[in-house]
Design a protein around this motif. Structure first.
Motif, PDB file in Angstrom:
ATOM      1  N   ASP A  12       0.834  -1.209   0.000  1.00 27.97           N
ATOM      2  CA  ASP A  12       0.000   0.000   0.000  1.00 27.97           C
ATOM      3  C   ASP A  12       0.868   1.258   0.000  1.00 27.97           C
ATOM      4  OD1 ASP A  12      -2.215  -1.629   0.145  1.00 27.97           O
ATOM      5  OD2 ASP A  12      -2.694  -1.159   2.242  1.00 27.97           O
ATOM      6  N   LYS A  39      -6.790  -6.623   1.014  1.00 27.00           N
ATOM      7  CA  LYS A  39      -7.922  -7.035   1.852  1.00 27.00           C
ATOM      8  C   LYS A  39      -7.694  -8.434   2.420  1.00 27.00           C
ATOM      9  CE  LYS A  39     -11.094  -4.120  -0.666  1.00 27.00           C
ATOM     10  NZ  LYS A  39     -10.919  -2.967   0.207  1.00 27.00           N
ATOM     11  N   ASN A  42      -4.902  -8.368   5.167  1.00 25.74           N
ATOM     12  CA  ASN A  42      -5.413  -7.686   6.367  1.00 25.74           C
ATOM     13  C   ASN A  42      -6.368  -8.588   7.132  1.00 25.74           C
ATOM     14  OD1 ASN A  42      -4.087  -5.420   5.351  1.00 25.74           O
ATOM     15  ND2 ASN A  42      -5.935  -4.523   4.457  1.00 25.74           N
ATOM     16  N   GLY A 238      -8.616  -0.410   6.176  1.00 24.96           N
ATOM     17  CA  GLY A 238      -8.422  -1.672   6.889  1.00 24.96           C
ATOM     18  C   GLY A 238      -9.433  -1.916   8.005  1.00 24.96           C
TER      19      GLY A 238
HETATM   20  O1  RIB Z   1      -9.352  -2.688   2.642  1.00 28.94           O
HETATM   21  C1  RIB Z   1      -8.148  -2.000   2.594  1.00 28.94           C
HETATM   22  C2  RIB Z   1      -7.250  -2.594   1.555  1.00 28.94           C
HETATM   23  O2  RIB Z   1      -7.837  -2.441   0.286  1.00 28.94           O
HETATM   24  C3  RIB Z   1      -5.874  -1.954   1.443  1.00 28.94           C
HETATM   25  O3  RIB Z   1      -4.925  -2.546   2.290  1.00 28.94           O
HETATM   26  C4  RIB Z   1      -5.570  -2.084  -0.044  1.00 28.94           C
HETATM   27  O4  RIB Z   1      -4.453  -2.871  -0.317  1.00 28.94           O
HETATM   28  C5  RIB Z   1      -6.839  -2.633  -0.686  1.00 28.94           C
HETATM   29  O5  RIB Z   1      -6.765  -3.977  -0.913  1.00 28.94           O
END
Ligand code: RIB
Length: 290
Positions: A12, A39, A42, A238
């Motif tokens: 990111d 996503k 995370n 996130g």
């Molecule tokens: O939901 C947030 C995420 O969306 C970020 O970390 C970015 O990489 C996108 O995937």
């Protein structure tokens, strides 16, 4: 009981801006940072921090060692991660003074997850496990078909919205996690809960509502409502992934829906108090203390 998360991993690039750039405009960022995100990644980190045993399935490029390391540091099993020659996925994220973001995602290696690689992982998954998906990798519809054939429950985070989501048969999904915009896209209607629960009686719908909390709905059951927790908004990036990770981990450990929603709302309220995506996911202890 494990969580098998087929998900994206992104580098990111985050720019703090006074306002998000408009068509024809050039603006100057007030700061720039690089964070570990995606996503999928995370959500794996959030679910692992919430206590689930998580296997992350995805693809990275030659520049992806930091992504792998972040998963390992959070206790996620990376044995099914594929290393490709295609550069890792990345995101360009603008965060404005209110902490709201605007994101562009470039798929890169995330789009290299082949059906053959997916088939190999399915040998490891049982109906006691859960398959988690978002919409940032290749073959999402195929993974849902494979899970359904094997009677493995699927949790789908309907994000980001792309045309390929129309290939997905929601009759084959157990839990659908959506925000208000994604919910309207899935239902093709503003009456998200009513339409989805009527059309898909097997589906548990979790609708996140930002500072208004979240709702759980399933056909034949009373809707469960959860309030949001107060938070100082630094960066909302996130927060939805933190919610999803904590929610799925709670379902895996047989917590009640009320408890799952409460924990997930607390976790996401803490996440929005910090910059970045995966690094803003709180520990279970921090969440339980809130
Ligand atoms: O939901 C947030 C995420 O969306 C970020 O970390 C970015 O990489 C996108 O995937």
């Amino acid at each position: 009981m494990k969580l098998f998360n087929f998900g994206s991993l992104n580098i990111d690039h985050v720019y703090d801006v006074t306002h998000q750039v408009q068509t024809g405009e050039t603006i100057t960022a007030t700061s720039y940072d690089v964070f570990i995100g995606g996503k999928g990644l995370n959500q794996s980190i959030a679910a692992s921090k919430a206590g689930a045993q998580v296997v992350h399935i995805g693809a990275i490029g030659p520049d992806g060692s930091l992504l792998k390391e972040a998963l390992v540091n959070a206790g996620v099993d990376v044995s099914q991660l594929i290393e490709t020659d295609t550069p890792s996925g990345h995101a360009i994220i603008q965060v404005n003074e209110q902490g709201d973001n605007a994101i562009i995602v470039y798929g890169g290696a995330n789009q290299q997850l082949s059906k053959t690689a997916i088939d190999q992982v399915f040998h490891l998954i049982t109906p006691e496990d859960i398959v988690l998906l978002q919409n940032e990798i290749s073959n999402v519809d195929y993974i849902i078909e494979r899970a359904y054939e094997r009677k493995i429950p699927v949790v789908l985070n309907y994000s980001p919205i792309t045309e390929s989501l129309s290939l997905i048969d929601l009759n084959k999904v157990s839990y659908l996690l959506v925000n208000e915009i994604e919910g309207r896209a899935a239902a093709k209607d503003s009456q998200v809960i009513e339409v989805l629960t009527r059309a898909y009686p097997q589906l548990s719908v979790v609708l996140t509502l930002g500072d208004k909390g979240a709702k759980f709905a399933k056909a034949g059951r009373e809707v469960i409502t959860q309030k949001a927790y107060e938070a100082v908004v630094v960066d909302t990036t996130g927060a939805g992934d933190t919610f999803t990770g904590f929610f799925v981990a709670s379902v895996l450990s047989n917590k009640s829906i009320k408890e799952a929603l409460d924990l997930s709302c607390k976790a996401s309220a803490i996440a929005i108090g910090k910059s970045g995506a995966s690094n803003s996911v709180p520990t279970l202890e921090e969440v339980l203390d809130k």
